[in-house]
Design a protein around this motif. Structure first.
Motif, PDB file in Angstrom:
ATOM      1  N   PRO A 279      55.332  28.809  83.653  1.00 14.49           N
ATOM      2  CA  PRO A 279      55.311  28.869  85.133  1.00 14.49           C
ATOM      3  C   PRO A 279      56.160  30.013  85.679  1.00 14.49           C
ATOM      4  O   PRO A 279      55.853  30.557  86.738  1.00 14.49           O
ATOM      5  N   LEU A 280      57.216  30.385  84.945  1.00 15.59           N
ATOM      6  CA  LEU A 280      58.063  31.484  85.425  1.00 15.59           C
ATOM      7  C   LEU A 280      57.274  32.785  85.480  1.00 15.59           C
ATOM      8  O   LEU A 280      57.398  33.566  86.418  1.00 15.59           O
ATOM      9  N   HIS A 281      56.439  32.993  84.440  1.00 12.63           N
ATOM     10  CA  HIS A 281      55.615  34.207  84.446  1.00 12.63           C
ATOM     11  C   HIS A 281      54.613  34.158  85.600  1.00 12.63           C
ATOM     12  O   HIS A 281      54.390  35.175  86.266  1.00 12.63           O
ATOM     13  N   VAL A 282      54.050  32.973  85.841  1.00 10.77           N
ATOM     14  CA  VAL A 282      53.083  32.835  86.933  1.00 10.77           C
ATOM     15  C   VAL A 282      53.744  33.167  88.269  1.00 10.77           C
ATOM     16  O   VAL A 282      53.184  33.867  89.101  1.00 10.77           O
ATOM     17  N   MET A 283      54.987  32.681  88.450  1.00 10.22           N
ATOM     18  CA  MET A 283      55.684  32.929  89.719  1.00 10.22           C
ATOM     19  C   MET A 283      55.880  34.411  89.972  1.00 10.22           C
ATOM     20  O   MET A 283      55.952  34.850  91.124  1.00 10.22           O
ATOM     21  N   LEU A 284      56.000  35.187  88.895  1.00  8.64           N
ATOM     22  CA  LEU A 284      56.278  36.615  89.083  1.00  8.64           C
ATOM     23  C   LEU A 284      55.021  37.438  89.323  1.00  8.64           C
ATOM     24  O   LEU A 284      55.109  38.621  89.657  1.00  8.64           O
TER      25      LEU A 284
ATOM     26  N   TRP B  85      58.158  26.601  72.075  1.00  7.76           N
ATOM     27  CA  TRP B  85      58.702  25.685  73.069  1.00  7.76           C
ATOM     28  C   TRP B  85      59.100  26.461  74.324  1.00  7.76           C
ATOM     29  O   TRP B  85      58.818  26.078  75.454  1.00  7.76           O
ATOM     30  N   ASN B  86      59.710  27.640  74.068  1.00  7.03           N
ATOM     31  CA  ASN B  86      60.127  28.515  75.155  1.00  7.03           C
ATOM     32  C   ASN B  86      58.935  28.887  76.025  1.00  7.03           C
ATOM     33  O   ASN B  86      58.971  28.808  77.249  1.00  7.03           O
ATOM     34  N   MET B  87      57.825  29.255  75.355  1.00  4.30           N
ATOM     35  CA  MET B  87      56.621  29.669  76.072  1.00  4.30           C
ATOM     36  C   MET B  87      56.046  28.494  76.852  1.00  4.30           C
ATOM     37  O   MET B  87      55.611  28.629  77.995  1.00  4.30           O
ATOM     38  N   LYS B  88      56.059  27.322  76.212  1.00  2.77           N
ATOM     39  CA  LYS B  88      55.458  26.148  76.833  1.00  2.77           C
ATOM     40  C   LYS B  88      56.204  25.776  78.107  1.00  2.77           C
ATOM     41  O   LYS B  88      55.613  25.401  79.114  1.00  2.77           O
ATOM     42  N   ARG B  89      57.527  25.941  78.041  1.00  2.00           N
ATOM     43  CA  ARG B  89      58.306  25.567  79.215  1.00  2.00           C
ATOM     44  C   ARG B  89      58.331  26.695  80.248  1.00  2.00           C
ATOM     45  O   ARG B  89      58.457  26.455  81.437  1.00  2.00           O
ATOM     46  N   ASN B  90      58.216  27.925  79.761  1.00  2.00           N
ATOM     47  CA  ASN B  90      58.449  29.054  80.667  1.00  2.00           C
ATOM     48  C   ASN B  90      57.215  29.662  81.299  1.00  2.00           C
ATOM     49  O   ASN B  90      57.345  30.542  82.135  1.00  2.00           O
TER      50      ASN B  90
END
Lengths: 292, 317
Positions: free
Chosen positions: B29-34, B22-27
């Motif tokens: 975009p955060l990795h993409v932003m970085l 769930w964490n990965m599914k929601r997060n």
């Protein structure tokens, strides 16, 4: 009360005078340059001008703006400042947002943070960076001035701290309304961060307008020199060997009034944004200092 | 919400893996932003760090990193033999130390004096004027200083002559050059440096002054026993953090003011590296000198951050 005593009154008057003199010392050199730039050639070159022009004329400015090297550099500087500020702010926002999350809700956050913070602590130094720009083939392009410094980790940290100061409930509300991370950033965080964005943009603009060293080493054609680098080479170093300058430029910089006019124009954009800058920067420093 | 229900129905282990997913599914975009930041840091920061290997080579641009001859620690041995290096390090240290000390005392004094001003308009105007030089670059200030310090009738020398002295060649005499560096640096930065002290002054509890007043302390004694002790923590922070700058004597400033006449007293590590590496093409040796500086600088920064935390409980990050 202490300020009614005689001793304190004497101190107070002396204090006002002392502080007044110090403040004037900070501005008088600039006033002097301005006065020289508007004076006629004869009184300027025999050092008669103080803080008021003698024989008022705009001759120096007409000559400066009639020079193609100068106009070129002014345009390069403007282009650089605008591009770099836009790119820099987008980068700061998208980088600061993920890093502002809690370690628990965004795994890998501290790894990313250390990866970026390490670049503040240690750097490869001048020569390897120079070789890199050479190898990338961006010498003599505007990108050599923008890309190497595009990511300011300091600004990311300031923005990150600002994001952390916003109420957590906003993010939770956005999540419950079905917003993903991108939407939360675009529609909730960025609109609320305008004061911080304004502060950091102004600082970035000042930085890029003032930067001169990269232009000097990465540009070989004088057409690509930003204004700060041109002033450095022509006025401060008075070095005409590396670059081919217009004949009119050579003739002009030997005149004290023209040199003064060019220095003043170089400082003018800073003097113009300064009132806005001043309103923000105290707040800006505080914004970086608040930590939990 | 569906995900949350699922978690509740399953056992503790399964709940953990679901949560991770769930964490990965929601997060993601955060990795993409970085991605852009990480790429820029790799290309423009970490690749040059790898470029430090040329400090261990006899680097020739036309041969490249892989063909250039390896010389091991030869460049470092040379570092201690090269005649100018000692002088350059010494110049850097002496200029930086004077700047740090003067750059601490001046803003502190100015802030305490400004705190005594009760005409708010006067205070605001003063602040506006003294903060200004901080925002002008050394190119602009260099141009101005060349003009006003000129021995042929510059403003400052006219004043010196009017006071009965001989014209001084500020930028052409070694000792005067160091003096000019320190004074002009303090002139540029003291105003901006007062900001942190003024912020601390604003945080002092007025009741302390009232109590002192009742006890019969005059303003000087109040300053000595209330104001200055209250400024101690921030002073310690500024002092320890500036320790990291002890090898930064100010490249921009020195480069814009110096000339061959003052190389013996005014040349610092950064300007030396520039002339050696970029102008004379001794890239390997210049990188070695730069590496020496970065390594010492990094250790000093880490030590100073630690000290600031230990002594004043101040965290930079």
């Amino acid at each position: 009360m202490y300020y009614k005593t005689r001793g304190y009154k004497v101190f107070s008057i002396a204090n006002y005078i002392f502080l007044g003199i110090l403040s004037l010392l900070c501005i008088l050199p600039i006033v002097h340059i301005l006065a020289v730039s508007f004076s006629s050639m004869a009184p300027a070159s025999s050092n008669l001008v103080g803080f008021w022009p003698i024989g008022f004329t705009t001759d120096a400015y007409v000559k400066t703006f009639g020079n193609s090297n100068f106009i070129n550099s002014l345009l390069v500087s403007a282009q650089r400042t605008i591009l770099a500020t836009v790119i820099g702010m987008v980068l700061v926002l998208v980088t600061a947002f993920p890093l502002s999350k809690e370690d628990a809700s965004f795994r890998g956050r501290s790894l990313y943070t250390w990866f970026l913070v390490f670049t503040i602590l240690f750097s490869g130094g001048l020569i390897p960076s120079y070789i890199l720009v050479q190898k990338l083939g961006i010498m003599d392009t505007i990108w050599a001035l923008i890309l190497p410094g595009a990511l300011s980790v300091w600004n990311v940290i300031l923005m990150m701290n600002f994001f952390r100061g916003l109420p957590k409930e906003l993010e939770e509300a956005a999540y419950l309304d079905g917003a993903g991370q991108f939407k939360t950033l675009m529609l909730v965080y960025i609109p609320l961060s305008m004061p911080a964005v304004a502060t950091l943009s102004l600082f970035t603009m000042v930085y890029h307008w003032n930067a001169w060293f990269d232009g000097m080493i990465y540009m070989s054609d004088i057409k690509n020199y930003p204004l700060a680098s041109l002033l450095q080479t022509i006025i401060v170093q008075q070095d005409f060997s590396k670059i081919n300058v217009d004949a009119s430029m050579l003739e002009n910089v030997s005149q004290r009034t023209v040199r003064a006019a060019q220095i003043f124009i170089g400082a003018l954009p800073i003097l113009m944004v300064y009132p806005f800058l001043q309103r923000f920067f105290v707040k800006g420093l505080v914004l970086g200092a608040v930590k939990e | 919400m569906k995900d949350l229900n699922l978690v509740a129905e399953k056992g503790p282990n399964e709940a953990l893996t679901t949560k991770k997913r769930w964490n990965m599914k929601r997060n993601w975009p955060l990795h993409v932003m970085l991605i852009p930041a990480v790429l820029l840091a790799i290309v423009f920061q970490y690749v040059p760090m790898a470029g430090i290997i040329i400090a261990f080579q006899d680097f020739k641009p036309w041969l490249g990193f892989f063909e250039s001859e390896w010389v091991g620690l030869e460049n470092f041995r040379y570092l201690f033999l090269y005649p100018d290096v000692d002088q350059v390090i010494w110049n850097t240290l002496i200029i930086a130390v004077f700047k740090i000390v003067a750059g601490l005392i001046a803003p502190l004094t100015f802030a305490v004096l400004l705190n005594e001003v009760r005409l708010m308009a006067f205070k605001r105007v003063t602040q506006t004027l003294v903060y200004l030089p901080h925002f002008l670059s050394w190119v602009i200030l260099g141009g101005i200083l060349l003009d006003i310090l000129s021995p042929q009738g510059g403003m400052v020398n006219k004043l010196v002559v009017a006071l009965g002295g001989e014209p001084i060649f500020f930028l052409g005499d070694g000792n005067w050059f160091r003096f000019t560096l320190i004074v002009s640096d303090v002139w540029k930065e003291f105003g901006f440096g007062t900001i942190v002290f003024l912020a601390s002054l604003a945080g002092i509890n007025p009741a302390l002054y009232e109590a002192a007043e009742v006890d019969g302390a005059n303003r000087f004694k109040q300053t000595l026993h209330i104001t200055l002790p209250a400024l101690m923590p921030i002073t310690i922070v500024v002092m320890t953090l500036s320790l990291g700058n002890i090898l930064n004597a100010g490249f921009d400033q020195v480069f814009n003011l110096y000339n061959p006449l003052v190389y013996d007293k005014g040349d610092i590590i950064d300007t030396f590296v520039y002339r050696l590496g970029i102008l004379n093409g001794k890239m390997s040796f210049a990188t070695t000198v730069g590496l020496f500086k970065s390594a010492v600088g990094t250790v000093l920064i880490i030590v100073s951050y630690r000290l600031a935390y230990k002594l004043a409980n101040y965290r930079v990050f």
